[in-house]
Design a protein around this motif. Sequence first.
Motif, PDB file in Angstrom:
ATOM      1  N   ILE A 216       0.844  -1.206   0.000  1.00 35.21           N
ATOM      2  CA  ILE A 216       0.000   0.000   0.000  1.00 35.21           C
ATOM      3  C   ILE A 216       0.875   1.249   0.000  1.00 35.21           C
ATOM      4  O   ILE A 216       0.627   2.191  -0.767  1.00 35.21           O
ATOM      5  N   GLU A 217       1.900   1.249   0.839  1.00 32.90           N
ATOM      6  CA  GLU A 217       2.803   2.406   0.917  1.00 32.90           C
ATOM      7  C   GLU A 217       3.441   2.705  -0.446  1.00 32.90           C
ATOM      8  O   GLU A 217       3.511   3.846  -0.885  1.00 32.90           O
ATOM      9  N   ARG A 218       3.890   1.664  -1.132  1.00 33.45           N
ATOM     10  CA  ARG A 218       4.533   1.856  -2.434  1.00 33.45           C
ATOM     11  C   ARG A 218       3.528   2.292  -3.503  1.00 33.45           C
ATOM     12  O   ARG A 218       3.824   3.142  -4.334  1.00 33.45           O
ATOM     13  N   LEU A 219       2.347   1.708  -3.487  1.00 37.06           N
ATOM     14  CA  LEU A 219       1.328   2.063  -4.485  1.00 37.06           C
ATOM     15  C   LEU A 219       0.843   3.500  -4.317  1.00 37.06           C
ATOM     16  O   LEU A 219       0.414   4.121  -5.291  1.00 37.06           O
ATOM     17  N   ASN A 220       0.926   4.029  -3.127  1.00 41.23           N
ATOM     18  CA  ASN A 220       0.533   5.421  -2.898  1.00 41.23           C
ATOM     19  C   ASN A 220       1.432   6.396  -3.648  1.00 41.23           C
ATOM     20  O   ASN A 220       1.051   7.541  -3.873  1.00 41.23           O
ATOM     21  N   HIS A 221       2.605   5.953  -4.107  1.00 37.55           N
ATOM     22  CA  HIS A 221       3.478   6.803  -4.929  1.00 37.55           C
ATOM     23  C   HIS A 221       2.846   7.089  -6.300  1.00 37.55           C
ATOM     24  O   HIS A 221       3.281   8.003  -7.004  1.00 37.55           O
ATOM     25  N   LEU A 222       1.831   6.301  -6.677  1.00 42.51           N
ATOM     26  CA  LEU A 222       1.148   6.506  -7.964  1.00 42.51           C
ATOM     27  C   LEU A 222      -0.051   7.448  -7.823  1.00 42.51           C
ATOM     28  O   LEU A 222      -0.848   7.576  -8.743  1.00 42.51           O
ATOM     29  N   ALA A 223      -0.168   8.117  -6.695  1.00 37.59           N
ATOM     30  CA  ALA A 223      -1.214   9.115  -6.437  1.00 37.59           C
ATOM     31  C   ALA A 223      -2.609   8.590  -6.764  1.00 37.59           C
ATOM     32  O   ALA A 223      -3.337   9.192  -7.555  1.00 37.59           O
ATOM     33  N   PRO A 224      -3.019   7.482  -6.153  1.00 37.02           N
ATOM     34  CA  PRO A 224      -4.319   6.915  -6.492  1.00 37.02           C
ATOM     35  C   PRO A 224      -5.502   7.740  -5.972  1.00 37.02           C
ATOM     36  O   PRO A 224      -5.456   8.261  -4.858  1.00 37.02           O
ATOM     37  N   ALA A 225      -6.537   7.826  -6.819  1.00 38.94           N
ATOM     38  CA  ALA A 225      -7.808   8.394  -6.395  1.00 38.94           C
ATOM     39  C   ALA A 225      -8.589   7.322  -5.631  1.00 38.94           C
ATOM     40  O   ALA A 225      -9.423   7.624  -4.781  1.00 38.94           O
ATOM     41  N   HIS A 226      -8.290   6.072  -5.950  1.00 42.68           N
ATOM     42  CA  HIS A 226      -8.886   4.917  -5.260  1.00 42.68           C
ATOM     43  C   HIS A 226      -7.828   3.822  -5.232  1.00 42.68           C
ATOM     44  O   HIS A 226      -7.150   3.583  -6.229  1.00 42.68           O
ATOM     45  N   LEU A 227      -7.681   3.174  -4.082  1.00 40.97           N
ATOM     46  CA  LEU A 227      -6.733   2.073  -3.944  1.00 40.97           C
ATOM     47  C   LEU A 227      -7.335   1.025  -3.031  1.00 40.97           C
ATOM     48  O   LEU A 227      -7.790   1.335  -1.929  1.00 40.97           O
ATOM     49  N   GLU A 228      -7.348  -0.201  -3.511  1.00 32.97           N
ATOM     50  CA  GLU A 228      -7.808  -1.322  -2.706  1.00 32.97           C
ATOM     51  C   GLU A 228      -6.802  -2.455  -2.876  1.00 32.97           C
ATOM     52  O   GLU A 228      -6.474  -2.837  -3.998  1.00 32.97           O
ATOM     53  N   VAL A 229      -6.293  -2.947  -1.762  1.00 23.84           N
ATOM     54  CA  VAL A 229      -5.353  -4.065  -1.761  1.00 23.84           C
ATOM     55  C   VAL A 229      -5.986  -5.171  -0.925  1.00 23.84           C
ATOM     56  O   VAL A 229      -6.301  -4.959   0.245  1.00 23.84           O
ATOM     57  N   ILE A 230      -6.160  -6.330  -1.552  1.00 20.25           N
ATOM     58  CA  ILE A 230      -6.783  -7.467  -0.871  1.00 20.25           C
ATOM     59  C   ILE A 230      -5.783  -8.614  -0.808  1.00 20.25           C
ATOM     60  O   ILE A 230      -5.245  -9.028  -1.835  1.00 20.25           O
ATOM     61  N   ASN A 231      -5.560  -9.125   0.396  1.00 22.50           N
ATOM     62  CA  ASN A 231      -4.701 -10.293   0.585  1.00 22.50           C
ATOM     63  C   ASN A 231      -5.554 -11.525   0.274  1.00 22.50           C
ATOM     64  O   ASN A 231      -6.452 -11.876   1.023  1.00 22.50           O
ATOM     65  N   GLU A 232      -5.283 -12.168  -0.869  1.00 25.99           N
ATOM     66  CA  GLU A 232      -6.039 -13.343  -1.293  1.00 25.99           C
ATOM     67  C   GLU A 232      -5.291 -14.651  -1.001  1.00 25.99           C
ATOM     68  O   GLU A 232      -5.633 -15.702  -1.524  1.00 25.99           O
ATOM     69  N   SER A 233      -4.298 -14.593  -0.140  1.00 27.78           N
ATOM     70  CA  SER A 233      -3.468 -15.758   0.156  1.00 27.78           C
ATOM     71  C   SER A 233      -4.276 -16.944   0.673  1.00 27.78           C
ATOM     72  O   SER A 233      -3.957 -18.098   0.361  1.00 27.78           O
ATOM     73  N   ALA A 234      -5.308 -16.693   1.451  1.00 30.25           N
ATOM     74  CA  ALA A 234      -6.106 -17.776   2.034  1.00 30.25           C
ATOM     75  C   ALA A 234      -6.788 -18.620   0.968  1.00 30.25           C
ATOM     76  O   ALA A 234      -7.152 -19.767   1.223  1.00 30.25           O
ATOM     77  N   GLY A 235      -6.955 -18.103  -0.237  1.00 32.35           N
ATOM     78  CA  GLY A 235      -7.608 -18.839  -1.308  1.00 32.35           C
ATOM     79  C   GLY A 235      -6.648 -19.654  -2.150  1.00 32.35           C
ATOM     80  O   GLY A 235      -7.013 -20.134  -3.217  1.00 32.35           O
ATOM     81  N   HIS A 236      -5.417 -19.828  -1.672  1.00 35.19           N
ATOM     82  CA  HIS A 236      -4.398 -20.523  -2.462  1.00 35.19           C
ATOM     83  C   HIS A 236      -3.751 -21.640  -1.647  1.00 35.19           C
ATOM     84  O   HIS A 236      -3.717 -21.597  -0.425  1.00 35.19           O
TER      85      HIS A 236
ATOM     86  N   VAL B 280       2.963  -0.311 -11.944  1.00 32.17           N
ATOM     87  CA  VAL B 280       2.705  -0.938 -10.644  1.00 32.17           C
ATOM     88  C   VAL B 280       3.877  -1.829 -10.259  1.00 32.17           C
ATOM     89  O   VAL B 280       4.376  -1.771  -9.127  1.00 32.17           O
ATOM     90  N   TYR B 281       4.348  -2.651 -11.202  1.00 34.28           N
ATOM     91  CA  TYR B 281       5.499  -3.522 -10.919  1.00 34.28           C
ATOM     92  C   TYR B 281       6.723  -2.708 -10.517  1.00 34.28           C
ATOM     93  O   TYR B 281       7.492  -3.113  -9.646  1.00 34.28           O
ATOM     94  N   ALA B 282       6.920  -1.561 -11.145  1.00 33.85           N
ATOM     95  CA  ALA B 282       8.093  -0.735 -10.852  1.00 33.85           C
ATOM     96  C   ALA B 282       8.097  -0.254  -9.399  1.00 33.85           C
ATOM     97  O   ALA B 282       9.133  -0.284  -8.744  1.00 33.85           O
ATOM     98  N   VAL B 283       6.940   0.169  -8.889  1.00 34.11           N
ATOM     99  CA  VAL B 283       6.909   0.649  -7.500  1.00 34.11           C
ATOM    100  C   VAL B 283       6.900  -0.495  -6.495  1.00 34.11           C
ATOM    101  O   VAL B 283       7.292  -0.312  -5.343  1.00 34.11           O
ATOM    102  N   ALA B 284       6.474  -1.684  -6.925  1.00 35.55           N
ATOM    103  CA  ALA B 284       6.389  -2.837  -6.015  1.00 35.55           C
ATOM    104  C   ALA B 284       7.537  -3.824  -6.202  1.00 35.55           C
ATOM    105  O   ALA B 284       7.557  -4.862  -5.544  1.00 35.55           O
ATOM    106  N   ALA B 285       8.487  -3.529  -7.064  1.00 39.26           N
ATOM    107  CA  ALA B 285       9.531  -4.478  -7.463  1.00 39.26           C
ATOM    108  C   ALA B 285      10.215  -5.178  -6.296  1.00 39.26           C
ATOM    109  O   ALA B 285      10.389  -6.396  -6.313  1.00 39.26           O
ATOM    110  N   GLU B 286      10.590  -4.444  -5.298  1.00 40.15           N
ATOM    111  CA  GLU B 286      11.303  -5.007  -4.153  1.00 40.15           C
ATOM    112  C   GLU B 286      10.459  -6.062  -3.421  1.00 40.15           C
ATOM    113  O   GLU B 286      11.000  -6.989  -2.834  1.00 40.15           O
TER     114      GLU B 286
END
Length: 102
Positions: free
Chosen positions: A8-28, A60-66
């Motif tokens: 979320i912190e990294r994606l905020n660098h893209l100045a989102p008007a809306h941002l939703e991050v869902i952890n879908e790990s439990a479904g895998h 998105v990949y560029a800001v989340a690369a690490e």
Amino acid sequence: MNLEQQLIERLNHLAPAHLEVINESAGHGGYFPGKESHFKVTIVSEVFAGLRPVQRHQKVYAVAAELLSPGKIHALAIHAYVPGEWQGEAPSSPECAHVPKA
């Protein structure tokens, strides 16, 4: 800080008007409480104006690369829109083939 918060912190660098991050790990497969491996991102930003879908994903990949390295985020579903495209809901994620069926 957990992976979701870092993402979320990294994606905020893209100045989102809306941002939703869902952890879908439990479904895998291989899930255990606290696992963070699969995420779904819905992001709406003017930064994506004039870009093709693959170029939006690259931003998105560029800001989340690490965070996309071994032992961290294994899968990242990205739904990237400009404000004029956003209809208020992202597509549902498919079920994972490796999850035991009830």
